[in-house]
Every structure is written in structure tokens, then in C-alpha cells.
Design a protein around this motif. Structure first.
Motif, mmCIF file in Angstrom:
data_model
loop_
_atom_site.group_PDB
_atom_site.id
_atom_site.type_symbol
_atom_site.label_atom_id
_atom_site.label_comp_id
_atom_site.label_asym_id
_atom_site.label_seq_id
_atom_site.Cartn_x
_atom_site.Cartn_y
_atom_site.Cartn_z
ATOM 1 N N GLY A 85 -8.961 10.757 -9.394
ATOM 2 C CA GLY A 85 -9.288 9.849 -8.021
ATOM 3 C C GLY A 85 -8.410 10.372 -7.013
ATOM 4 N N SER A 86 -8.808 10.301 -5.559
ATOM 5 C CA SER A 86 -7.820 10.531 -4.509
ATOM 6 C C SER A 86 -6.696 9.582 -4.443
ATOM 7 C CB SER A 86 -8.709 10.234 -3.109
ATOM 8 O OG SER A 86 -7.914 10.343 -2.133
ATOM 9 N N PRO A 87 -5.539 10.325 -4.323
ATOM 10 C CA PRO A 87 -4.130 9.679 -4.486
ATOM 11 C C PRO A 87 -4.187 8.502 -3.346
ATOM 12 C CG PRO A 87 -4.011 12.158 -4.613
ATOM 13 C CD PRO A 87 -5.536 11.756 -4.102
ATOM 14 N N ARG A 88 -4.944 8.729 -2.266
ATOM 15 C CA ARG A 88 -4.969 7.521 -1.254
ATOM 16 C C ARG A 88 -5.602 6.163 -1.828
ATOM 17 N NH1 ARG A 88 -5.667 12.408 1.352
ATOM 18 N NH2 ARG A 88 -8.066 12.314 1.183
ATOM 19 N N SER A 89 -6.633 6.477 -2.746
ATOM 20 C CA SER A 89 -7.269 5.178 -3.193
ATOM 21 C C SER A 89 -6.420 4.378 -4.192
ATOM 22 C CB SER A 89 -8.591 5.437 -3.737
ATOM 23 O OG SER A 89 -9.147 4.514 -4.434
ATOM 24 N N PRO A 90 -6.421 3.176 -3.983
ATOM 25 C CA PRO A 90 -5.561 2.157 -5.003
ATOM 26 C C PRO A 90 -6.093 2.362 -6.358
ATOM 27 C CG PRO A 90 -5.988 1.004 -3.095
ATOM 28 C CD PRO A 90 -6.834 2.197 -2.842
ATOM 29 N N PRO A 94 2.924 1.586 -2.557
ATOM 30 C CA PRO A 94 4.112 1.187 -1.507
ATOM 31 C C PRO A 94 4.805 0.106 -2.013
ATOM 32 C CG PRO A 94 1.798 1.060 -0.505
ATOM 33 C CD PRO A 94 1.701 1.069 -1.918
ATOM 34 N N ALA A 95 4.763 -0.808 -2.973
ATOM 35 C CA ALA A 95 5.367 -2.132 -3.299
ATOM 36 C C ALA A 95 6.525 -1.439 -4.388
ATOM 37 C CB ALA A 95 4.715 -3.116 -3.977
ATOM 38 N N GLY A 96 6.233 -0.131 -4.889
ATOM 39 C CA GLY A 96 7.177 0.324 -6.004
ATOM 40 C C GLY A 96 6.815 0.671 -7.198
#
Length: 594
Positions: free
Chosen positions: A358-363, A371-373
Motif C-alpha cells: 500500500g502507498s506509504p502516504r496512506s494510513p 507523524p505521532a511516532g
């Protein structure tokens, strides 16, 4: 033999010997003549050991277990836990599964560090293992899927302070209280592990065994037990069962000094006809020490089996005889012996960049960088395994690759340098792997298919190159993937070729794919891999773990992956007769019947 639902091949396999007890705990207190070593320190810390502790080996047996099966008896396994101060349970180990038995005697031992100055509560959980899980390694079993047979608890000091060093406990229900139904008893026997490198390899055969079957010949196997001070016996190993043969020749068994105590200690050797119901029929038995067995080998003589007479007063001598074709005493160095003398584990990692992630930009992507680590599955596997192995590598420079991705020049590659530098595949430390992985997600396109062959061949090339000039390096390749390998036969061929090299391969499956076909790469079923040309792997070098199975169980990814690594390391060193540095030990003695 009658048939039953249990796994016959699993039941007929050999169990015991030093192959099950040569991990890092085999000799935890070897003197470090090479000075301070981070790897040794990490080992002690991870196992809760300190210099004043003594290693203790627990043997387990049970009687009158509850029968949970309908068409056969229960197939019991014991899981041993240490109970921490906060009440949480930490798993110490699991026995093997014994088929169709309500009175099992497990051969797999549990190692515990006994510390005199603290109370060490232990819990023993007994499970009936469902037939469909018999081919699954016990370490990966989800205990919630198994039938609970009962638990017992005590402190380690209660066992070791008994004169017999044995304690028998009534099994209780999950609440820890007694049950209206008799759940049976569990007996724990403790012995201090003797720190010795002496091991004995013995090849047995028999002749003219009595046939115990009606429509076929017996399926004989040997079980060897050690007589303990209390007068009872503890089984220490058994051979594989040989089908339909009254003159069987078994594969060699190897016993460590801690198993037999001394060459003069009496051993009970029993020959049974294997029965799938678990009610194995005794063909005959005898009692001999290792010194006696060595003499039999040198004299090329056999010894008759005996059985108790019907009246029980005398023993009947049988025609069937036991022979010792080969007897070898040899030195067996431990994992700690090697790493404390300067041997190293060199970490390598390969990350799956196929489109199925899956695309790395998709959660929803397995490659999503939160982004929260919060770490994704790939990051967790890199961190957990890398943080352990990095202590065993002095320069901490690790080769890192990707596969199945469209790289910087627009072509799909199945082995590209993760850091983007075509001339250098190494990065600095685990942090370097994590950074290179994060950067690659912005510059590498996801593609496919899922091919392992090129990465394994590259790692094998590095291991082979090192072997030609430095035998102190052993390589560990971690492959993290979300999909089933496409080039299965090419992968098997590469693994078979690599089995002669100082290399182990850890594979973590992430995501929701069906990884059933991947389990063929992991030889936990006892069958070594075979290449397309018919060549058999020299040894098992693969450990495969689906992350979701581990997360639903009670062990960590790093424990599931790394627990076989010391044995794989030792199997290679012993196959090449590579000894630790500055080792001064007596030469092995060999007896062989011609």
C-alpha cells in the motif's frame, strides 16, 4: 499400527540430546578471558541473571491428567512461567507435546536461574494441544486456542530444598483453587546444570527384536533415562521410530555431560514398539553406564535386552540385542564461549517494497510513517531484532537492502542499497537502518513481484567472502515482507547453497497475507530443504515468524526469531570444527565398531 488423529511423523521424531539444550543458557558462567563484552552483559540482563545465580534445569512429568479428547487421549504440553512482583507472568519455556498420554514424562527441560536471596514464584500451565497444531512449532502456539488442563504453582526454593529435589503438586483450575474434578498431579524435578563441555555421540542398532505387531513388524525406538539420587529416573532423550524393522539402525544421539552426570552413572535404555495411541509396547530394557556402552563399542559386542518375568521375581533374557556401532567423546563449546572470545554476529536487513504494502502516504499502508511516532510493522521488526544483535557486532555497520521496488534509475530491483548509494550498502547502527528506510519510502516506488533469491544470494556472497579469511564472523539476515515469496523454488535453491555458510536468515511476515506456504522454508518439521537438483540442505538456517501470530500469543518477535539462532550458530561452528579463540581443551576420544 492402529491409526489415530494425531500427527504420526511428529510423534516418531527423536527428542532430546544436546540439540535442545545448546542455546545461550547452556553455560552462562563461562569466564570471559577477553575482557568486557557488551553481548555477554546483554545476555545476562535479558535472562535476569547475575553472577551469584545458579542455573537449574527442571524436568516435568504428570499423572492422571484430565482427558479432553473424544476419540483419543489428551496431547499435553507444559508452559512454565515466572511470576513477577506485579503479578504478571513471564514465560520461561515450553515442553514438547506428548501424544495421547494422561501420564506424560516430558523430555524437553526448562532452564531457570536460581537466586538464593530472592523468592522466585513459578507457575506451570498444562494444555491439551489440538491435533491441527501438531506440526506447528510449540513456541508460536497461541495458548488461547488450546484446552486448559490445569495449573500448579510453587517457589523454586521449594523444589531445590527437597532432599529428592522433586515436588509433586495437585493441578488446580484457572482461578488457582482446587476443583471438584481430579485434574491430576504435576511433578517437578530440579538439577543444577553442570558447566562442562564434554559430550558423547553414540550410534545404536539392534538385532533380533521381538515382534509386537500382528499384521506387520514392530516400529522400534529407544528411550534413554538417567537414574537420579531419589531412586527414580528422568528421561533425557529418545531416538526416532524406525518403521517395520526388527533390526533397526538409528541416527546418532548426542548427550551432554549435564544430562548423564558421569560416565559411571547408570542409564536405563528401553526399547519400545511405537503405537500411535501413545501406549507404546515395551520390547525390552537394560541398564548400562556410558563406560559400559564405550566398552561394548570397543569389543564390538552386543548386550541382551531383558523384561520382567510374569511372576515379577526374575528377569527374562531376550534374544534381541543392543549394539553400539560408534562412541565419540568430544568437546562442545557453548554460544557464550564463542562470543566472549571475540566471535561476532553481523546483522543484515532486507525490506519489502512491493506494491501490496500500500502507498506509504496512506494510513492503511504497512509502510505508513505515523507523524505521532508510532512504529509500523517494518520499523518494529528492525528495532526489536536489531537492538539485540547490534551488541554482538563490534563496528555496528550493517548492510541494508530493499527488494521489489522501482529504484532511483526507474528500474525494478530485487536487491538495492537502502541508503540510495550504489557503491555502499552499509549504514551506521540500527538508527542508520531506520533513517535509510524512511528516506527510501520517499524515493523508491513500490512494485513487485516478491523475490527473495537475489537478496539471499547477495548475503551469501558476503558470508562466503568473509569465511575465506575470517572464521569469527557469522551473519544474520533479517527479511521483512508482507507477501508470499513468488520465486519459491529459486529461494529454496539459494537457501540450500547458503546452508554451508556462516549465515542464518530470519523472516518476519507482516500484514494479513496467508503465509502458510512460507512455512516450508522453516525446517521446524524436521525435514531439511531440498533443491531442484536434489541437494539436501546441510543444516536449517531459516526461522520464519508471522508477526500477527506472535502478537496474538505471549512471546515477542525477537524471542520467536532469535531463540533458534544460537543453535544454528553452533551447528555451523561444529560442522567446520571452528573453536573459540584461546581455547585449550583436551582432544576428543573416539571409539568406532568396524
Amino acid at each position: 499400527m492402529g491409526s489415530c488423529a494425531s500427527d504420526l511423523k511428529g510423534g516418531k521424531q527423536a527428542v532430546g540430546g544436546i540439540s535442545h539444550g545448546q542455546g545461550p543458557t547452556a553455560a552462562p558462567f563461562h569466564t570471559n578471558h577477553g575482557g568486557h563484552n557488551d553481548a555477554v552483559d546483554l545476555f545476562y540482563k535479558s535472562h535476569g541473571l547475575h553472577p551469584l545465580s545458579t542455573q537449574v534445569e527442571l524436568s516435568l512429568s504428570a499423572t492422571n491428567l484430565l482427558d479432553r479428547d473424544i476419540t483419543s487421549k489428551s496431547d499435553p504440553m507444559v508452559v512454565v512461567f515466572a511470576k513477577k512482583r506485579d503479578g504478571k507472568l513471564e514465560e520461561l519455556g515450553r515442553t514438547e507435546v506428548i501424544m495421547n498420554s494422561l501420564h506424560p514424562e516430558w523430555i524437553e527441560k526448562i532452564n531457570v536461574a536460581f537466586q538464593f536471596e530472592i523468592v522466585q514464584p513459578l507457575e506451570f500451565h498444562v494444555y491439551d494441544i489440538d491435533t491441527k497444531y501438531h506440526k506447528v512449532p510449540t513456541k508460536t502456539l497461541n495458548l488461547e486456542d488450546q484446552d486448559f488442563l490445569g495449573l500448579a504453582s510453587c517457589t523454586l526454593s521449594e523444589i531445590v530444598t527437597k532432599q529428592s529435589r522433586s515436588l509433586t503438586l495437585r493441578l488446580q483450575n484457572k482461578s488457582g483453587y482446587g476443583s471438584r474434578i481430579n485434574l491430576g498431579t504435576l511433578t517437578i524435578h530440579a538439577e543444577e546444570t553442570v558447566n562442562s563441555r564434554t559430550a558423547v555421540e553414540i550410534s545404536f542398532r539392534c538385532s533380533n527384536l521381538e515382534n509386537k505387531d500382528i499384521f506387520s513388524k514392530s516400529d522400534p525406538f529407544l528411550r534413554i533415562s538417567r537414574i537420579v539420587e531419589s531412586g527414580g529416573s528422568v528421561p533425557i532423550c529418545k531416538t526416532e521410530a524406525i518403521d517395520n524393522n526388527l533390526n533397526p539402525v538409528w541416527k546418532p544421539v548426542c548427550l551432554g555431560f549435564q544430562q548423564f552426570g558421569s560416565k559411571d552413572n547408570p542409564l536405563i535404555i528401553e526399547c519400545f514398539d511405537f503405537n500411535s495411541s501413545g501406549d507404546h509396547v515395551l520390547i525390552g530394557k537394560l541398564q548400562k553406564s556410558l563406560a559400559d556402552l564405550e566398552k561394548l563399542c570397543n569389543e564390538r559386542a552386543g548386550v541382551n535386552f531383558v523384561v520382567p518375568s510374569k511372576r515379577g521375581r526374575h528377569e527374562k533374557i531376550l534374544k534381541g540385542k543392543l549394539f553400539v556401532d560408534r562412541y565419540i567423546e568430544k568437546e562442545q563449546f557453548t554460544f557464550i564461549d564463542y562470543i566472549s572470545s571475540g566471535f561476532e554476529l553481523n546483522f543484515m536487513v532486507a525490506v519489502d517494497f512491493t506494491a501490496s504494502n500500500g502507498s506509504p502516504r496512506s494510513p492503511d499502508s504497512l509502510h505508513y510513517i505515523n507523524p505521532a511516532g508510532h512504529l509500523n510493522a517494518y520499523q518494529k521488526a528492525i528495532m526489536e531484532v536489531g537492538e539485540v544483535i547490534q551488541f554482538y557486532d563490534s563496528n555496528r555497520r550493517f548492510p541494508a537492502w530493499g527488494f521489489g521496488g522501482k529504484t532511483y534509475d526507474g528500474t525494478v530491483s530485487h536487491c538495492f542499497n537502502l541508503n540510495g548509494d550504489p557503491g555502499a550498502h552499509e549504514v551506521e547502527g540500527v538508527e542508520g537502518i531506520m533513517s535509510a528506510y524512511s528516506r527510501a519510502l520517499h524515493s523508491v516506488g513500490l512494485a513487485g513481484p516478491t523475490l527473495f533469491g537475489p537478496v539471499i544470494q547477495t548475503a551469501a556472497h558476503i558470508a562466503a567472502g568473509s569465511l575465506s579469511h575470517d572464521t569469527s564472523k557469522y551473519y544474520v539476515l533479517l527479511i521483512i515482507t508482507d507477501g508470499v515469496v513468488t520465486d519459491l523454488q529459486e529461494t529454496i535453491d539459494a537457501l540450500v547453497r547458503a546452508s554451508d555458510l556462516p549465515l542464518s536468515i530470519l523472516i518476519v511476515g507482516v500484514g494479513g497475507a496467508d503465509f502458510t506456504s512460507m512455512e516450508v522454508l522453516d525446517a521446524d518439521n524436521g525435514r531439511r530443504l531440498e533443491s531442484s537438483t536434489g541437494r539436501i540442505a546441510t543444516r536449517d538456517i531459516v526461522q520464519f515468524v508471522p508477526m500477527r501470530d506472535v502478537q496474538s500469543g505471549q512471546i515477542s518477535v525477537v524471542q520467536a526469531l532469535l531463540e533458534e539462532l544460537p543453535a544454528q550458530f553452533l551447528s555451523f561452528m561444529r560442522s567446520r570444527d571452528i573453536k573459540p579463540y584461546s581455547s585449550r581443551f583436551p582432544h576428543a576420544s573416539t571409539s568406532t565398531a568396524q
